[in-house]
Design a protein around this motif. Structure first.
Motif, PDB file in Angstrom:
ATOM      1  N   GLU A 130       0.832  -1.210   0.000  1.00  0.00           N
ATOM      2  CA  GLU A 130       0.000   0.000   0.000  1.00  0.00           C
ATOM      3  C   GLU A 130       0.864   1.257   0.000  1.00  0.00           C
ATOM      4  O   GLU A 130       0.637   2.187  -0.766  1.00  0.00           O
ATOM      5  CB  GLU A 130      -0.925   0.040   1.227  1.00  0.00           C
ATOM      6  CG  GLU A 130      -2.193  -0.765   1.095  1.00  0.00           C
ATOM      7  CD  GLU A 130      -2.038  -2.179   1.634  1.00  0.00           C
ATOM      8  OE1 GLU A 130      -0.869  -2.659   1.722  1.00  0.00           O
ATOM      9  OE2 GLU A 130      -3.062  -2.808   1.957  1.00  0.00           O
ATOM     10  N   SER A 131       1.843   1.306   0.895  1.00  0.00           N
ATOM     11  CA  SER A 131       2.660   2.514   1.019  1.00  0.00           C
ATOM     12  C   SER A 131       3.516   2.726  -0.227  1.00  0.00           C
ATOM     13  O   SER A 131       3.666   3.856  -0.700  1.00  0.00           O
ATOM     14  CB  SER A 131       3.571   2.429   2.245  1.00  0.00           C
ATOM     15  OG  SER A 131       2.805   2.428   3.416  1.00  0.00           O
ATOM     16  N   GLN A 166       2.914   1.755  -3.196  1.00  0.00           N
ATOM     17  CA  GLN A 166       2.027   2.191  -4.268  1.00  0.00           C
ATOM     18  C   GLN A 166       1.750   3.692  -4.156  1.00  0.00           C
ATOM     19  O   GLN A 166       1.731   4.408  -5.150  1.00  0.00           O
ATOM     20  CB  GLN A 166       0.722   1.371  -4.218  1.00  0.00           C
ATOM     21  CG  GLN A 166      -0.363   1.812  -5.180  1.00  0.00           C
ATOM     22  CD  GLN A 166      -0.076   1.379  -6.619  1.00  0.00           C
ATOM     23  OE1 GLN A 166       1.009   0.906  -6.930  1.00  0.00           O
ATOM     24  NE2 GLN A 166      -1.050   1.547  -7.502  1.00  0.00           N
ATOM     25  N   LYS A 167       1.569   4.160  -2.933  1.00  0.00           N
ATOM     26  CA  LYS A 167       1.335   5.596  -2.734  1.00  0.00           C
ATOM     27  C   LYS A 167       2.559   6.401  -3.129  1.00  0.00           C
ATOM     28  O   LYS A 167       2.443   7.506  -3.664  1.00  0.00           O
ATOM     29  CB  LYS A 167       0.964   5.884  -1.278  1.00  0.00           C
ATOM     30  CG  LYS A 167      -0.457   5.475  -0.966  1.00  0.00           C
ATOM     31  CD  LYS A 167      -0.864   5.875   0.432  1.00  0.00           C
ATOM     32  CE  LYS A 167      -2.294   5.437   0.694  1.00  0.00           C
ATOM     33  NZ  LYS A 167      -2.617   5.384   2.121  1.00  0.00           N
ATOM     34  N   ARG A 172      -2.446 -10.827   2.020  1.00  0.00           N
ATOM     35  CA  ARG A 172      -1.130 -10.273   2.310  1.00  0.00           C
ATOM     36  C   ARG A 172      -0.061 -11.350   2.520  1.00  0.00           C
ATOM     37  O   ARG A 172       1.073 -11.039   2.858  1.00  0.00           O
ATOM     38  CB  ARG A 172      -1.189  -9.425   3.576  1.00  0.00           C
ATOM     39  CG  ARG A 172      -1.852  -8.076   3.415  1.00  0.00           C
ATOM     40  CD  ARG A 172      -1.596  -7.268   4.685  1.00  0.00           C
ATOM     41  NE  ARG A 172      -2.190  -5.940   4.663  1.00  0.00           N
ATOM     42  CZ  ARG A 172      -3.393  -5.676   5.162  1.00  0.00           C
ATOM     43  NH1 ARG A 172      -4.119  -6.635   5.675  1.00  0.00           N
ATOM     44  NH2 ARG A 172      -3.853  -4.440   5.133  1.00  0.00           N
ATOM     45  N   ARG A 181      -2.625  -8.137  -7.186  1.00  0.00           N
ATOM     46  CA  ARG A 181      -3.678  -7.476  -6.413  1.00  0.00           C
ATOM     47  C   ARG A 181      -4.702  -6.822  -7.342  1.00  0.00           C
ATOM     48  O   ARG A 181      -5.894  -6.855  -7.087  1.00  0.00           O
ATOM     49  CB  ARG A 181      -3.086  -6.401  -5.504  1.00  0.00           C
ATOM     50  CG  ARG A 181      -2.075  -6.908  -4.517  1.00  0.00           C
ATOM     51  CD  ARG A 181      -2.703  -7.279  -3.199  1.00  0.00           C
ATOM     52  NE  ARG A 181      -1.677  -7.714  -2.272  1.00  0.00           N
ATOM     53  CZ  ARG A 181      -1.201  -6.961  -1.294  1.00  0.00           C
ATOM     54  NH1 ARG A 181      -1.676  -5.770  -1.094  1.00  0.00           N
ATOM     55  NH2 ARG A 181      -0.263  -7.432  -0.504  1.00  0.00           N
ATOM     56  N   PRO A 226      -7.037  -5.087  -2.019  1.00  0.00           N
ATOM     57  CA  PRO A 226      -6.421  -3.806  -1.683  1.00  0.00           C
ATOM     58  C   PRO A 226      -4.976  -3.766  -2.184  1.00  0.00           C
ATOM     59  O   PRO A 226      -4.345  -4.816  -2.221  1.00  0.00           O
ATOM     60  CB  PRO A 226      -6.458  -3.776  -0.151  1.00  0.00           C
ATOM     61  CG  PRO A 226      -7.576  -4.697   0.218  1.00  0.00           C
ATOM     62  CD  PRO A 226      -7.581  -5.757  -0.835  1.00  0.00           C
ATOM     63  N   PRO A 227      -4.459  -2.627  -2.590  1.00  0.00           N
ATOM     64  CA  PRO A 227      -5.028  -1.283  -2.448  1.00  0.00           C
ATOM     65  C   PRO A 227      -5.999  -0.883  -3.558  1.00  0.00           C
ATOM     66  O   PRO A 227      -6.358   0.282  -3.643  1.00  0.00           O
ATOM     67  CB  PRO A 227      -3.784  -0.383  -2.479  1.00  0.00           C
ATOM     68  CG  PRO A 227      -2.797  -1.128  -3.312  1.00  0.00           C
ATOM     69  CD  PRO A 227      -3.084  -2.576  -3.106  1.00  0.00           C
ATOM     70  N   ARG A 237     -11.488  -2.082  -1.306  1.00  0.00           N
ATOM     71  CA  ARG A 237     -11.499  -2.022   0.145  1.00  0.00           C
ATOM     72  C   ARG A 237     -12.250  -3.231   0.691  1.00  0.00           C
ATOM     73  O   ARG A 237     -13.355  -3.513   0.257  1.00  0.00           O
ATOM     74  CB  ARG A 237     -12.168  -0.741   0.631  1.00  0.00           C
ATOM     75  CG  ARG A 237     -12.180  -0.623   2.146  1.00  0.00           C
ATOM     76  CD  ARG A 237     -12.856   0.638   2.637  1.00  0.00           C
ATOM     77  NE  ARG A 237     -12.217   1.841   2.100  1.00  0.00           N
ATOM     78  CZ  ARG A 237     -12.648   3.074   2.352  1.00  0.00           C
ATOM     79  NH1 ARG A 237     -13.702   3.270   3.123  1.00  0.00           N
ATOM     80  NH2 ARG A 237     -12.049   4.119   1.825  1.00  0.00           N
ATOM     81  N   ASN A 262      -9.755  -3.526   5.640  1.00  0.00           N
ATOM     82  CA  ASN A 262      -8.591  -4.310   5.242  1.00  0.00           C
ATOM     83  C   ASN A 262      -7.933  -5.010   6.434  1.00  0.00           C
ATOM     84  O   ASN A 262      -6.766  -4.789   6.720  1.00  0.00           O
ATOM     85  CB  ASN A 262      -7.557  -3.430   4.539  1.00  0.00           C
ATOM     86  CG  ASN A 262      -8.129  -2.771   3.299  1.00  0.00           C
ATOM     87  OD1 ASN A 262      -9.160  -3.208   2.788  1.00  0.00           O
ATOM     88  ND2 ASN A 262      -7.472  -1.741   2.809  1.00  0.00           N
TER      89      ASN A 262
END
Ligand code: ADP
Ligand code: ZN
Ligand code: ZN
Length: 723
Positions: free
Chosen positions: A352-353, A355-356, A562, A618, A624-625, A628, A718
């Motif tokens: 997630e991080s 990807q951000k 995950r 994913r 996710p991401p 949701r 999540n």
């Protein structure tokens, strides 16, 4: 004047703002705790607002009885956080406010500790006869400055103190003393920062979120310390979060050595008194750096100059028990509130991080090499299926045994790692490696012993237990995992003369047990340390030249989306334990699925390659991401009641489908995998939502559930763990 008060009680019906009259002579501030009349009872509450007019009939309002403390335990920023959390995580106000103060304070169990100090009276003409030897000794002692009563009392007895006070030769004063957790401070070791570190320091200064992706040993901790130093110089304060498991004496000592009493530690190993006093030191501004596990994000510091989350990918930053929250969003909220940087650090950032960071939402900073210039140890993948075919059915490969023998001959050290997160077990064919998966969800099925069935934890679909492998027809198909205890026992048989230590939940339940095992390991050569996650982090042992991962797959076929990510993270972390100094290191990774992409990328330390593969999966699978996941958990002592409630809510939520169509990808209601916990029956609604309208749908669900239920219902987004 009137006060808005939130009652500190669990009942859902009380979870709103109540108004009270402030007595004329009461000097009340927002954030104070008060005692108020409520029906026939007297309850504690938090003052969240003071105002001139009231909304209800003032005739009917009652007066606040008294203040519980003389200070406002909850400061302005915390009230903003309360509102933010209530909206974002659908939590009760009182349950949030409780997070902001030490639990012991609410229960009235801890108070400040006062101690009496003695010093010489000014201008006193001291005249003591030679026979009063003790009194003379006390006077001598006090010539070097004041001393505490307990110190003097232990050394000379209390009688001479009393006599001296009566004669007016010495004076006493009662003062608050702080119970500070004991940490061995060492010499502060300064290093010359390398170019990568300096670049990071230059960049991290704005009001935004940075992701520091630095391989293990790249010098991230050194960056944290330099950033915090700068923050203190600018008269601001800092929060550093680390996972509980890596709150090792080593890291605490590093920070204490550099920052001394400016550091306050908040972790579960503290006594109630220590925790209270560390909190108060932060609250009063005496300490300016809060270091702790997830709950330290609520440290009572104002004017923050930076918030750092180390090992940002760790699941423990999500609170999975009530109240449920995720630390990242709160950190982000506080950073924005204080207009300061939020720094997320990791050798293996969460998908997630990262990807951000790719999207530009976070700024990415990379440290691709170790600070000491050493390369990462090579990882050898051992195919356990091949071992089986060659007739070795033990839990150790021939390779691992040979390498261990080598370590022992050279009087070095090895770590054997056993991944045993969670309790769920998956079914695997011992002949061909086949693992049973859900046809809908592509996650491994969990074996449920009580009804002897396989279940998918995402969609609830159930399957019969396999007697035979559908792939190769073998009957050698098993579930379950080997434990650390079993590994130690087997190692003893093979290496009877070698010291073997074990570190897991069982062996570290007593205070300091953790440290004792590590100390013994440090001082014993040769030695083998067998352990779980606990040995994966933060320890710097120079003579560890071999790391063995007994069953790499144990985490891989966990039953959530995950799994691959976690396995990659763990292998990287564990591998980072080997070859930290002069000695060359090596990692032996045993697996039944040697071709799995996780192993390919992990053995090459190829985070980016892994990320590209994983993010694709994913996206394709709709996890996710990109979507949701929402779990709404209902629990109650009365099973019929929960089931009825579930049905009512489910039906109403299902109607949202008309409005939102394919925004709701998946919706189902079922029993929770753990059907009964602490005597309460557990049912759940599982949803998967497209991101576009996810907030809106989630809020509607909350309204539906909240108005249908008399109890509080918990929402999880999540979730890390679907038990
Ligand atoms: P990380 O937190 O990224 O795993 P650390 O900050 O713990 O890495 O650093 C690993 C080791 O390298 C530590 O022993 C640290 O003292 C050392 N170190 C860090 N930065 C430097 C540097 N610039 N020069 C030399 N040694 C360094
Ligand atoms: Zn499924
Ligand atoms: Zn098979």
């Amino acid at each position: 004047m009137f006060a808005e008060v939130i009652i500190d009680q669990d009942a859902k019906a009380l979870d709103k703002v109540f108004e009270y009259i402030i007595p004329q002579d009461m000097d009340l501030q927002v954030g104070m705790r008060v005692l108020v009349p409520f029906g026939k009872r007297q309850l504690q509450g938090f003052v969240i607002k003071i105002k001139d007019n009231c909304d209800y009939d003032s005739e009917k309002l009652k007066k606040i009885i008294e203040k519980i403390e003389d200070f406002a335990a909850i400061k302005g920023e915390m009230l903003e956080i309360m509102n933010f959390m209530a909206k974002k995580f659908h939590l009760k106000l009182a349950s949030i406010l409780r997070l902001f103060i030490p639990a012991e304070m609410r229960e009235g169990k801890v108070k400040e500790l006062f101690e009496t100090y003695y010093c010489l009276s000014k201008n006193a003409q001291i005249n003591i006869s030679k026979s009063a030897k003790r009194q003379l000794e006390v006077i001598e002692e006090l010539k070097n400055g004041e001393k505490s009563s307990s110190y003097l009392g232990d050394k000379y007895g209390y009688a001479p103190l009393k006599a001296l006070v009566e004669k007016g030769y010495i004076e006493k004063e009662k003062r608050e003393t702080k119970r500070t957790p004991f940490v061995i401070a060492q010499n502060d070791k300064r290093v010359n920062l390398n170019e990568g570190q300096l670049d990071a320091l230059r960049r991290i200064k704005e009001d935004k979120t940075y992701l520091l992706h630095g391989v293990t040993g790249s010098g991230k901790t050194e960056i944290y310390m330099n950033l915090i130093e700068k923050v203190l110089q600018n008269d601001k304060n800092a929060i550093l979060l680390v996972p509980e498991i890596s709150l090792t004496p080593q890291i605490m000592s590093n920070f204490k050595s550099r920052f001394g009493d400016n550091v306050a530690l908040l972790h579960s190993g503290l006594s109630a008194g220590e925790r209270f006093d560390e909190w108060k030191r932060l609250f009063s501004g005496e300490a300016r750096i809060a270091i702790g596990a997830r709950s330290a994000i609520f440290a009572p510091l104002e004017n923050l100059g930076i918030i750092i989350i180390d090992e940002e990918h760790e699941g423990s930053y999500i609170s999975e028990s009530n109240p449920r929250y995720d630390t990242h969003s709160i950190a982000q909220f506080r950073a924005r509130f204080n207009k300061c940087p939020l720094l997320l650090g990791s050798a293996t950032p969460s998908i997630e991080s990262y990807q951000k960071a790719k999207n530009g939402e976070y700024e990415l900073i990379e440290l691709p090499v170790r600070a000491n210039g050493k390369s990462m140890p090579p990882v050898q993948i051992v195919d356990m299926m091949e071992e089986l075919r060659r007739g070795n059915s033990s839990i150790f490969s021939n390779q691992l045994i040979a390498d261990l023998a080598n370590v022992i001959n050279n009087k070095k050290q090895a770590m054997i790692f056993m991944n045993r997160r969670g309790f769920s077990s998956f079914m695997r064919c011992r002949e061909c490696g086949f693992v049973a998966k859900c046809i809908n969800c592509d996650v491994s099925l969990v074996y449920h012993k009580e009804d002897n069935r396989l279940k998918c934890h995402y969609c609830g679909k159930q399957y019969k237990v396999l007697a035979q492998c559908p792939n190769c027809k073998s009957k050698n198909i098993k579930y379950g995992a080997v434990g650390t205890e079993q590994i130690v026992q087997k190692l003893h048989e093979i290496f009877p003369d070698v010291k073997i230590l074990r570190m897991d939940n069982d062996t570290t339940s007593t205070k300091n047990a953790h440290q004792k095992i590590l100390d013994e390991f440090r001082n014993t050569k040769p030695c083998i340390l067998v352990g779980t996650q606990m040995i994966a982090k933060g320890h710097d042992f120079e003579d560890v030249v071999l790391v063995g991962i007994v069953d790499g797959d144990q985490g891989l076929y966990q039953t959530d989306y995950r799994s691959s990510e976690r396995t990659f993270q763990l292998i990287t972390q564990v591998a980072g334990r080997a070859g930290r100094s002069e000695s060359e290191g090596k990692v032996v990774l045993q697996t039944y699925s040697p071709k799995h992409y996780v192993y390919k990328f992990a053995s090459n330390y190829d985070y980016k390659g892994f990320f590209r593969k994983e993010i694709n999966i994913r996206q394709t699978a709709g996890f996710p991401p990109f979507t949701r996941l929402l779990r709404i958990l209902f629990s109650d002592f009365d099973e019929n009641h929960v089931r009825d409630l579930l049905k009512v809510c489910y039906n109403e939520i299902a109607m949202l489908k008309e409005e939102y169509g394919d925004q709701i990808i998946y919706l189902d209601a079922m029993k929770s995998p753990i059907k009964r916990l602490q005597d309460k029956y557990r049912y759940q609604i599982m949803m998967r939502l497209k991101l576009e309208k996810a907030d809106e749908i989630e809020n509607k669900c909350f309204e539906i559930v909240n108005s249908a239920s008399k109890n509080w219902v918990f929402f999880e987004v999540n979730p890390q763990n679907l038990s």
